[in-house]
Write an enzyme that holds these catalytic residues in place. Structure first.
Site, PDB file in Angstrom:
ATOM      1  N   TYR A   1     -51.429 -43.172  14.291  1.00 36.42           N
ATOM      2  CA  TYR A   1     -51.939 -44.424  14.955  1.00 36.42           C
ATOM      3  C   TYR A   1     -53.024 -44.248  16.033  1.00 36.42           C
ATOM      4  O   TYR A   1     -54.070 -45.033  16.101  1.00 36.42           O
ATOM      5  CB  TYR A   1     -50.846 -45.349  15.656  1.00 36.42           C
ATOM      6  CG  TYR A   1     -49.736 -45.733  14.608  1.00 36.42           C
ATOM      7  CD1 TYR A   1     -49.947 -45.778  13.165  1.00 36.42           C
ATOM      8  CD2 TYR A   1     -48.383 -45.796  15.010  1.00 36.42           C
ATOM      9  CE1 TYR A   1     -48.751 -46.189  12.179  1.00 36.42           C
ATOM     10  CE2 TYR A   1     -47.375 -46.307  14.258  1.00 36.42           C
ATOM     11  CZ  TYR A   1     -47.504 -46.202  12.874  1.00 36.42           C
ATOM     12  OH  TYR A   1     -46.469 -46.600  12.068  1.00 36.42           O
TER      13      TYR A   1
ATOM     14  N   SER B   1     -51.406 -44.863   9.329  1.00 40.61           N
ATOM     15  CA  SER B   1     -49.790 -44.573   8.689  1.00 40.61           C
ATOM     16  C   SER B   1     -49.256 -43.361   9.618  1.00 40.61           C
ATOM     17  O   SER B   1     -50.141 -42.572  10.010  1.00 40.61           O
ATOM     18  CB  SER B   1     -49.673 -44.723   7.122  1.00 40.61           C
ATOM     19  OG  SER B   1     -48.328 -44.225   6.709  1.00 40.61           O
TER      20      SER B   1
ATOM     21  N   LYS C   1     -44.491 -60.202  15.992  1.00 40.49           N
ATOM     22  CA  LYS C   1     -43.447 -60.530  16.829  1.00 40.49           C
ATOM     23  C   LYS C   1     -42.208 -59.762  16.899  1.00 40.49           C
ATOM     24  O   LYS C   1     -41.912 -59.144  15.609  1.00 40.49           O
ATOM     25  CB  LYS C   1     -42.717 -62.212  16.380  1.00 40.49           C
ATOM     26  CG  LYS C   1     -42.835 -62.558  15.212  1.00 40.49           C
ATOM     27  CD  LYS C   1     -42.178 -61.823  13.947  1.00 40.49           C
ATOM     28  CE  LYS C   1     -40.722 -61.754  14.127  1.00 40.49           C
ATOM     29  NZ  LYS C   1     -40.046 -61.062  12.795  1.00 40.49           N
TER      30      LYS C   1
ATOM     31  N   ARG D   1     -34.325 -51.349   9.323  1.00 37.50           N
ATOM     32  CA  ARG D   1     -34.595 -51.575  10.674  1.00 37.50           C
ATOM     33  C   ARG D   1     -33.946 -52.815  11.266  1.00 37.50           C
ATOM     34  O   ARG D   1     -33.795 -52.928  12.563  1.00 37.50           O
ATOM     35  CB  ARG D   1     -36.263 -51.741  10.668  1.00 37.50           C
ATOM     36  CG  ARG D   1     -36.665 -53.122  10.409  1.00 37.50           C
ATOM     37  CD  ARG D   1     -38.151 -53.229  10.462  1.00 37.50           C
ATOM     38  NE  ARG D   1     -38.755 -54.375   9.913  1.00 37.50           N
ATOM     39  CZ  ARG D   1     -38.033 -55.702  10.416  1.00 37.50           C
ATOM     40  NH1 ARG D   1     -37.773 -56.107  11.617  1.00 37.50           N
ATOM     41  NH2 ARG D   1     -38.932 -56.931   9.566  1.00 37.50           N
TER      42      ARG D   1
HETATM   43  N1  LIG Z   1     -44.650 -62.664  10.490  1.00 31.92           N
HETATM   44  C1  LIG Z   1     -43.608 -62.304   9.347  1.00 31.92           C
HETATM   45  O1  LIG Z   1     -43.480 -63.189   8.349  1.00 31.92           O
HETATM   46  C2  LIG Z   1     -42.858 -61.064   9.280  1.00 31.92           C
HETATM   47  C3  LIG Z   1     -43.034 -60.475  10.611  1.00 31.92           C
HETATM   48  N2  LIG Z   1     -42.433 -59.045  10.528  1.00 31.92           N
HETATM   49  C4  LIG Z   1     -42.495 -58.232  11.713  1.00 31.92           C
HETATM   50  O2  LIG Z   1     -43.415 -57.210  11.353  1.00 31.92           O
HETATM   51  C5  LIG Z   1     -42.994 -55.898  11.967  1.00 31.92           C
HETATM   52  C6  LIG Z   1     -42.931 -55.074  10.787  1.00 31.92           C
HETATM   53  O3  LIG Z   1     -41.767 -55.516   9.988  1.00 31.92           O
HETATM   54  P1  LIG Z   1     -41.651 -54.848   8.524  1.00 31.92           P
HETATM   55  O4  LIG Z   1     -43.014 -55.012   7.757  1.00 31.92           O
HETATM   56  O5  LIG Z   1     -40.748 -55.831   7.746  1.00 31.92           O
HETATM   57  O6  LIG Z   1     -41.241 -53.618   8.760  1.00 31.92           O
HETATM   58  P2  LIG Z   1     -41.114 -52.304   7.436  1.00 31.92           P
HETATM   59  O7  LIG Z   1     -39.914 -51.486   7.678  1.00 31.92           O
HETATM   60  O8  LIG Z   1     -41.421 -52.765   6.191  1.00 31.92           O
HETATM   61  O9  LIG Z   1     -42.447 -51.555   7.752  1.00 31.92           O
HETATM   62  C7  LIG Z   1     -42.553 -50.850   9.209  1.00 31.92           C
HETATM   63  C8  LIG Z   1     -43.439 -49.848   9.410  1.00 31.92           C
HETATM   64  O10 LIG Z   1     -43.480 -49.327  10.574  1.00 31.92           O
HETATM   65  C9  LIG Z   1     -43.976 -47.927  10.381  1.00 31.92           C
HETATM   66  N3  LIG Z   1     -43.149 -47.294  11.545  1.00 31.92           N
HETATM   67  C10 LIG Z   1     -43.490 -46.540  12.325  1.00 31.92           C
HETATM   68  N4  LIG Z   1     -42.286 -45.681  12.908  1.00 31.92           N
HETATM   69  C11 LIG Z   1     -41.387 -46.004  12.230  1.00 31.92           C
HETATM   70  C12 LIG Z   1     -40.026 -46.000  12.199  1.00 31.92           C
HETATM   71  N5  LIG Z   1     -39.383 -44.826  13.200  1.00 31.92           N
HETATM   72  N6  LIG Z   1     -39.200 -46.299  11.223  1.00 31.92           N
HETATM   73  C13 LIG Z   1     -39.496 -46.989  10.323  1.00 31.92           C
HETATM   74  N7  LIG Z   1     -40.971 -47.323  10.308  1.00 31.92           N
HETATM   75  C14 LIG Z   1     -41.811 -47.023  10.964  1.00 31.92           C
HETATM   76  C15 LIG Z   1     -43.941 -47.717   9.109  1.00 31.92           C
HETATM   77  O11 LIG Z   1     -45.283 -47.543   8.510  1.00 31.92           O
HETATM   78  P3  LIG Z   1     -46.138 -45.969   8.187  1.00 31.92           P
HETATM   79  O12 LIG Z   1     -45.036 -45.027   7.839  1.00 31.92           O
HETATM   80  O13 LIG Z   1     -47.028 -46.498   7.372  1.00 31.92           O
HETATM   81  O14 LIG Z   1     -46.509 -45.767   9.511  1.00 31.92           O
HETATM   82  C16 LIG Z   1     -43.113 -48.543   8.231  1.00 31.92           C
HETATM   83  O15 LIG Z   1     -43.430 -48.961   7.113  1.00 31.92           O
HETATM   84  C17 LIG Z   1     -41.936 -56.251  12.747  1.00 31.92           C
HETATM   85  O16 LIG Z   1     -42.196 -56.689  13.779  1.00 31.92           O
HETATM   86  C18 LIG Z   1     -41.256 -57.676  12.167  1.00 31.92           C
HETATM   87  O17 LIG Z   1     -40.773 -58.538  13.192  1.00 31.92           O
HETATM   88  C19 LIG Z   1     -41.675 -58.840   9.549  1.00 31.92           C
HETATM   89  C20 LIG Z   1     -41.580 -59.543   8.275  1.00 31.92           C
HETATM   90  C21 LIG Z   1     -42.124 -60.837   8.206  1.00 31.92           C
HETATM   91  O1  LIG Z   2     -40.430 -62.492  10.312  1.00 29.78           O
HETATM   92  C1  LIG Z   2     -39.815 -62.478   9.573  1.00 29.78           C
HETATM   93  O2  LIG Z   2     -39.418 -63.297   8.784  1.00 29.78           O
HETATM   94  C2  LIG Z   2     -39.028 -63.396   7.264  1.00 29.78           C
HETATM   95  C3  LIG Z   2     -38.015 -62.219   7.539  1.00 29.78           C
HETATM   96  O3  LIG Z   2     -37.408 -61.870   6.094  1.00 29.78           O
HETATM   97  C4  LIG Z   2     -38.218 -60.942   8.274  1.00 29.78           C
HETATM   98  O4  LIG Z   2     -37.038 -60.122   8.320  1.00 29.78           O
HETATM   99  C5  LIG Z   2     -38.664 -61.216   9.496  1.00 29.78           C
HETATM  100  O5  LIG Z   2     -39.118 -60.204  10.236  1.00 29.78           O
END
Ligand SMILES: NC(=O)C1=CN([C@@H]2O[C@H](COP(=O)(O)OP(=O)(O)OC[C@H]3O[C@@H](n4cnc5c(N)ncnc54)[C@H](OP(=O)(O)O)[C@@H]3O)[C@@H](O)[C@H]2O)C=CC1
Ligand SMILES: O=C1OC[C@@H](O)[C@H](O)[C@H]1O
Length: 350
Positions: free
Chosen positions: A55, A33, A94, A162
């Protein structure tokens, strides 16, 4: 056993890790993190052996075999290159990267290093998606003439900032549009022409994008994505002799129906034929009843993780069900869509 490392402690990493715990041969090895406190908390919640601040520290750990990247879109490319450079296989959420140039760089690095790389298009590995792909390939509905695909939900910056920030490569296209686009691509391949329109937010990202894909063989497809409200969230694949509908949630599907000409009495105007509906329940079975998960259907990450394990076992550098060439082709299409709708990110050149 496959020793996994995960980058970030955000919403989807939680879900992925819960699924990983149920994936045969997966070892939850390390989490990283931006802060040690978040890494420690995540590690103790999920039982990781190592917790790293930064990372780069995780990537430097020789024990890590594969890294799951789930940072905001803007950082995927840098994160992927860092992992590959250090000799790690990569599953990136993605989109793999935010334009074709970055995507090409990631793919080239994976090939140079002979390492596995895949965009986390987890939808591909659900039994429902696989069955639909097979039905289409087997000719169950004849030659495909159209696909309509949508995914949208009401979202606000308060839900997740985001999604609305250009500097994190926010917007509906990359966040949710990639799902219907990839459904279309799975069925029809890469379009020869794309036309797109969008509604933009005050912050400068798209809150809703509709795009039409045209193909030289006469097929057409329509892709819709939105943060402005819940769209149909359905996939409809129409062939010359029938049609297939995939029910919501189409990013994590468990149900499809296939309607075909039953006999000579089939009436195309009435749209009646023989319909068979197939449900393959997730485990735990019901959407909304999977404790601990943040998103619907996240139990289905098991299918993607198993596919990754299959690839590693066979020493594949890509998985045939989500090939690198398709990721790159869609990145090029999205470049065109962004140019047409005026979705510009801070790093875009004129
Ligand atoms: N397959 C699916 O169903 C889903 C896929 N996604 C994908 O997953 C990825 C992450 O999404 P999601 O989990 O919703 O995102 P979040 O905002 O919940 O988490 C992103 C994480 O990235 C890290 N991070 C690193 N740099 C930054 C920054 N500058 N600002 C914010 N966070 C940062 C942080 O973790 P830390 O502080 O611990 O380093 C943060 O918790 C995206 O690519 C999204 O498209 C999202 C939701 C569903
Ligand atoms: O991949 C995803 O699927 C569910 C959505 O809610 C989320 O924003 C997206 O990143």
């Amino acid at each position: 056993m496959v020793r996994w490392g995960v980058l970030s402690t955000g919403s989807i990493v939680n879900d992925f890790v819960l699924a990983l715990k149920r994936t045969p041969d997966a070892e939850l090895y390390a989490v990283a993190s931006r802060t040690q406190a978040a890494a420690d908390e995540f590690a103790s919640k999920h039982g990781f052996q190592r917790a790293y601040e930064g990372y780069a520290a995780l990537v430097a750990d020789e024990q890590v075999e594969i890294v799951y990247i789930a940072t905001p879109h803007a950082f995927h490319c840098d994160n992927i290159l860092m992992c590959l450079e250090a000799g790690k296989h990569v599953l990136s959420e993605k989109p793999m990267a935010v334009n074709a140039q970055q995507t090409e760089a990631c793919i080239a690095k994976a090939k140079e290093k002979n390492l596995f790389l895949m965009e986390g298009m987890w939808t591909r590995f659900f039994p429902t998606t696989r069955a639909v792909r097979k039905a289409v390939t087997d000719g169950a509905i004849g030659k495909v003439i159209s696909v309509t695909a949508s995914l949208g939900f009401k979202s606000e910056p308060e839900f997740n900032e985001r999604l609305f920030l250009p500097e994190l490569a926010g917007g509906a296209l990359f966040d949710v549009g990639i799902y219907p686009a990839m459904w279309i691509s799975m069925v029809l391949g890469t379009p020869q022409k794309v036309t797109a329109q969008a509604v933009m937010t005050a912050s400068g990202v798209d809150s809703q994008t509709f795009a039409t894909f045209e193909y030289d063989n006469g097929a057409m497809a329509h892709m819709q994505c939105s943060f402005n409200g819940c769209l149909q969230n359905e996939i409809v694949i129409v062939g010359e002799t029938g049609f297939i509908k995939v029910s919501a949630p189409t990013q994590a599907p468990d149900t499809y129906s296939i309607t075909t000409r039953q006999d000579e009495k089939f009436d195309p105007l009435l749209q009646r034929g023989k319909t068979v509906t197939v449900t393959t329940p997730l485990d735990p079975p019901h959407y909304g009843e999977a404790p601990g998960y943040n998103f619907v259907g996240s139990q289905g990450f098991v299918y993607e993780a198993m596919a990754v394990h299959e690839a590693l076992k066979n020493k594949w550098i890509e998985h045939p069900e989500m090939p690198l060439a398709e990721t790159l082709a869609m990145a090029k299409i999205f470049d065109q869509v962004r140019a047409q709708i005026g979705l510009r990110y801070p790093w875009d050149k004129d």
